[in-house]
Design an enzyme around this catalytic site. Sequence first.
Site, PDB file in Angstrom:
ATOM      1  N   CYS B  81       0.840  -1.199   0.000  1.00  0.00           N
ATOM      2  CA  CYS B  81       0.000   0.000   0.000  1.00  0.00           C
ATOM      3  C   CYS B  81       0.880   1.255   0.000  1.00  0.00           C
ATOM      4  O   CYS B  81       1.644   1.464  -0.928  1.00  0.00           O
ATOM      5  CB  CYS B  81      -0.978  -0.020   1.176  1.00  0.00           C
ATOM      6  SG  CYS B  81      -2.343   1.136   0.938  1.00  0.00           S
ATOM      7  N   HIS B 190      -3.473  -4.854  -0.117  1.00  0.00           N
ATOM      8  CA  HIS B 190      -3.098  -5.291   1.226  1.00  0.00           C
ATOM      9  C   HIS B 190      -3.071  -6.817   1.272  1.00  0.00           C
ATOM     10  O   HIS B 190      -4.121  -7.435   1.408  1.00  0.00           O
ATOM     11  CB  HIS B 190      -4.131  -4.795   2.250  1.00  0.00           C
ATOM     12  CG  HIS B 190      -4.062  -3.337   2.511  1.00  0.00           C
ATOM     13  ND1 HIS B 190      -3.351  -2.807   3.553  1.00  0.00           N
ATOM     14  CD2 HIS B 190      -4.596  -2.283   1.856  1.00  0.00           C
ATOM     15  CE1 HIS B 190      -3.453  -1.493   3.541  1.00  0.00           C
ATOM     16  NE2 HIS B 190      -4.207  -1.144   2.518  1.00  0.00           N
ATOM     17  N   GLU B 192      -2.236  -8.641   3.672  1.00  0.00           N
ATOM     18  CA  GLU B 192      -2.685  -9.091   5.004  1.00  0.00           C
ATOM     19  C   GLU B 192      -4.197  -9.039   5.151  1.00  0.00           C
ATOM     20  O   GLU B 192      -4.742  -9.479   6.155  1.00  0.00           O
ATOM     21  CB  GLU B 192      -1.995  -8.268   6.089  1.00  0.00           C
ATOM     22  CG  GLU B 192      -2.565  -6.883   6.364  1.00  0.00           C
ATOM     23  CD  GLU B 192      -2.158  -5.813   5.347  1.00  0.00           C
ATOM     24  OE1 GLU B 192      -1.649  -6.157   4.260  1.00  0.00           O
ATOM     25  OE2 GLU B 192      -2.378  -4.614   5.641  1.00  0.00           O
TER      26      GLU B 192
END
Lengths: 257, 212
Positions: B81, B190, B192
């Site tokens: 990001c 992202h 995650e």
Amino acid sequence: MALAKRIIPCLDVDAGRVVKGVRFVDIRDAGDPVAVAREYDRAGADEITFLDITASHQGRETIVEVVEAVASEVFIPLTVGGGVREIADVRRLLNAGADKVAINTAAVHHPEFVAEAAERFGSQCIVVAVDAKRVADVDGEPRWAVFTHGGRRETGLDAVDWARHMAGLGAGEILLTSMDRDGTREGFDCALTRAVSEATGVPVIASGGVGSLQHLVDGVLEGRADAVLAASIFHFGEYSIAEAKAYMAEHGIEVRR
Amino acid sequence: MASTVVVDYGMGNLRSMAKALEHAGAGDVRVTDDAETIAAADRVVFPGQGAARDCMSALHAHELVDVLGESMVRKPFLGACMGMQVLLAWSEENGGIDLLGRFPGRIRHFRHHFTAKDTGLKVPHMGWNRVRQTTSHPLWAGIDDGEWFYFVHSYYAEPDEDALVLGRTDYGGPFASVLGRGNIFATQFHPEKSHDAGVRLLANFVRWDGAA
């Protein structure tokens, strides 16, 4: 090929426990937010929203623990709303692992709070929740007003103008709930959703009234919603997330599968 | 056991990234702003969110610019990001700001990317979108071409060299959603927050020797 429309199950949490019952699969403890979130994650939910309805001030810390526990195991975006009043509340929830924080009543009382939160943490994590109810037409055009306190208190604000104003102050997303439709299972207020979606340049999540899969499709195609939020149709196992996505895809809507 | 650091410079929650890395089998994961710990780590994850100006001033305030620069030369390095965006030279955000300049190119607002037919597109670009892999790479192992990943951003990268682009995503036309060269791999999305595909990418990263 495009950005997928999102399906977001919403869980009410009271003092750290999921309430109103979730019965969509056999999990040992349907009140355990981690277990429920894990199931929705596995089922293909695009995000999960927790609405903290804890009344007591002492109970409020429990939502932070819930977010920490869920964020440790579930790797999709988490939004948390309910009782977010201060910058410190936003920071606590984000640090616990929330990706987005929804601000509702506090935005009405202190619009500058939205601007400050967006400035501090970035628009991407600031959602403004707008609870709207239809009011008398003006010149034959439908109008909706912003309500607070679960639809009991009218603010006198025009919902479409308000959403536009919030986006202008830095809200990265609008969570729009029709108080007329909430709990009715009659479908989203698509005219409201469309008016807000077209008035604001930010994504709009439609909420309130879903009773069938067609309602999800209507929310996107008629309401121009970027995401659809639902609770009971998923919680009670009437439909799975996969069924909802298959139905939306059949109607030409891009979904993540 | 190899160690992985998640660089903490005060820009956003890093808990999810650390937990996802652990979930991906990273073993020793530390969230830190300590330059020595970063220098000693075997691999570096560089996340970040918020505004470009704040990110750059936080990097300077934490005195991390030098150690990051050294890490980018040698170690497996993953940006995500804002951690991808600051690798470029300049951003038009906040009235124009110099970035780390590891990759030639700039960061621009999506409005410059859209054409008249894209008026219905919202900014931020928020949600799940597909990533087309423009080249094979060890970090794409086991991940389908066109897989879905989770994005949230209002600005996008315009690298000067096509060879830097490892993945593209369509939002009002294709934009560079993954950049990399040598030991650096950087995603606009992202990982995650990108479910199984994101965890797989992180698992590939923690096993990667940094050779493309």
